[in-house]
Structures are given as C-alpha cells and as structure tokens.
Design an enzyme around this catalytic site. Sequence first.
Site, PDB file in Angstrom:
ATOM      1  N   TYR A  25       0.796  -1.233   0.000  1.00  0.00           N
ATOM      2  CA  TYR A  25       0.000   0.000   0.000  1.00  0.00           C
ATOM      3  C   TYR A  25       0.827   1.280   0.000  1.00  0.00           C
ATOM      4  CZ  TYR A  25      -3.839  -3.187   0.905  1.00  0.00           C
ATOM      5  OH  TYR A  25      -4.754  -4.204   0.794  1.00  0.00           O
ATOM      6  N   HIS A 102      -9.305   3.080  -5.305  1.00  0.00           N
ATOM      7  CA  HIS A 102      -8.480   2.055  -4.656  1.00  0.00           C
ATOM      8  C   HIS A 102      -7.024   2.423  -4.874  1.00  0.00           C
ATOM      9  CE1 HIS A 102     -11.809  -0.572  -3.778  1.00  0.00           C
ATOM     10  NE2 HIS A 102     -12.269  -0.317  -4.986  1.00  0.00           N
TER      11      HIS A 102
HETATM   12  O1  CA2 Z   1      -6.337  -0.760  -2.802  1.00  0.00           O
HETATM   13  C1  CA2 Z   1      -7.167  -0.297  -2.016  1.00  0.00           C
HETATM   14  O2  CA2 Z   1      -7.276   0.893  -1.748  1.00  0.00           O
HETATM   15  C2  CA2 Z   1      -8.079  -1.284  -1.254  1.00  0.00           C
HETATM   16  O3  CA2 Z   1      -9.366  -0.669  -1.140  1.00  0.00           O
HETATM   17  C3  CA2 Z   1      -7.450  -1.483   0.115  1.00  0.00           C
HETATM   18  C4  CA2 Z   1      -8.219  -2.495   0.963  1.00  0.00           C
HETATM   19  C5  CA2 Z   1      -8.443  -3.801   0.200  1.00  0.00           C
HETATM   20  O4  CA2 Z   1      -9.282  -4.670   0.963  1.00  0.00           O
HETATM   21  C6  CA2 Z   1      -9.092  -3.568  -1.152  1.00  0.00           C
HETATM   22  O5  CA2 Z   1      -9.204  -4.797  -1.818  1.00  0.00           O
HETATM   23  C7  CA2 Z   1      -8.254  -2.603  -1.978  1.00  0.00           C
HETATM   24  C8  CA2 Z   1      -7.429  -2.816   2.236  1.00  0.00           C
HETATM   25  C9  CA2 Z   1      -7.187  -1.649   3.105  1.00  0.00           C
HETATM   26  C10 CA2 Z   1      -6.310  -2.102   4.224  1.00  0.00           C
HETATM   27  O6  CA2 Z   1      -5.134  -1.315   4.236  1.00  0.00           O
HETATM   28  C11 CA2 Z   1      -4.104  -1.735   5.008  1.00  0.00           C
HETATM   29  C12 CA2 Z   1      -2.991  -0.918   4.992  1.00  0.00           C
HETATM   30  C13 CA2 Z   1      -1.894  -1.258   5.718  1.00  0.00           C
HETATM   31  C14 CA2 Z   1      -1.902  -2.408   6.488  1.00  0.00           C
HETATM   32  C15 CA2 Z   1      -3.018  -3.207   6.511  1.00  0.00           C
HETATM   33  C16 CA2 Z   1      -4.124  -2.872   5.762  1.00  0.00           C
END
Ligand code: CA2
Length: 150
Positions: A25, A102
């Site tokens: 991310y 996203h």
């Molecule tokens: O790519 C994206 O922005 C998502 O919406 C992020 C979500 C995921 O479930 C989608 O499929 C795509 C996850 C957000 C969680 O973010 C984290 C960041 C750091 C550590 C753990 C989770």
Amino acid sequence: MPLPLIAVLNGPNLNMLGLRQPHIYGAATLDDIEQLCADAGEDLNLAIDFRQTNAEGELISWVQECRATAAGIVINPAGYSHTSIALMDALLASELPVIEVHITNIHRREEFRHLSYVSKVAVGVIAGLGIRGYQLALSAMADIVAGNEK
Ligand code: CA2
C-alpha cells in the site's frame, strides 16, 4: 456562495496505511491522504469532509447523511467494496455522484478483489495509482458537480 462539499469516505483498515504492509500500500499514512485531499480541495474550490471508519454501519450512516449535506462522494470502501450490498444500496439511495478509489489495482490482485459492488453504482473508478487516485477523483468530482463533464 458556500463551496460544494465532497465527502471523502474511507473504509476498514485504511487507518493502518503506512504502518503495515508498505510493500503493498506504500508508505503514505491516512493523515498524508487527508492532507492531499485538503490541498486538492483548496485548488479545486471544494470543501472536503474526510473520514475513516472500521464499521460498516457507520460508513452506511455517513453515506445516508451525505444526501442532505454533500454534493458528491469519493469513497475507498476497502474490504467492503467486495462484500457490502448494503453499502452499494446506500450509495445508490444517496442519489449523489460517487467516485470509487483504490490505492492498488484490485484487478491485478486476488480474484476475490475483482468484484466491487460499489463499482456498480459509481460514476467512475480509479484503481492502482496510489494515493494520487484521491486527487484525481476530486479533480473529476469538481467537474461533475460544476456540470462540466467532458
Ligand atoms: O487498494 C485499495 O485501496 C483497497 O481498497 C485497500 C483495501 C483492500 O481490501 C481492497 O481490496 C483494496 C485494504 C485496506 C487495508 O489497508 C491496510 C494498509 C496497511 C496495512 C493493513 C491494511
């Protein structure tokens, strides 16, 4: 004239950005994204209401609130993108323009991320461009609320 208000809503676990899984991310935190949206709002003459929640019901209540207060919704529904018909229903009922963001390209990731219920009610979707996606979404939303769609 008050500036058009755009709600920037963020779903579960996005408060962990920059703290865990930076290889997926990136290094930016949710505070960095909030600042980026505030800066974009100033440039685009939009008022920004930036929020994050881990609770599906709270996210849905915020969407319901938006109907009376906002001109548009930019939303990263995170995991609820792939599961929540209730969130999709709320967004549709808001009758507001919705842009889905996203950070990652959900179509290059696991199969279960390929379906987003939110995409079915969004004007547009931005995926895979990192946190810049929020800025791009706000720029598009500024045109939409001004009636300047190209
Ligand atoms: O790519 C994206 O922005 C998502 O919406 C992020 C979500 C995921 O479930 C989608 O499929 C795509 C996850 C957000 C969680 O973010 C984290 C960041 C750091 C550590 C753990 C989770």
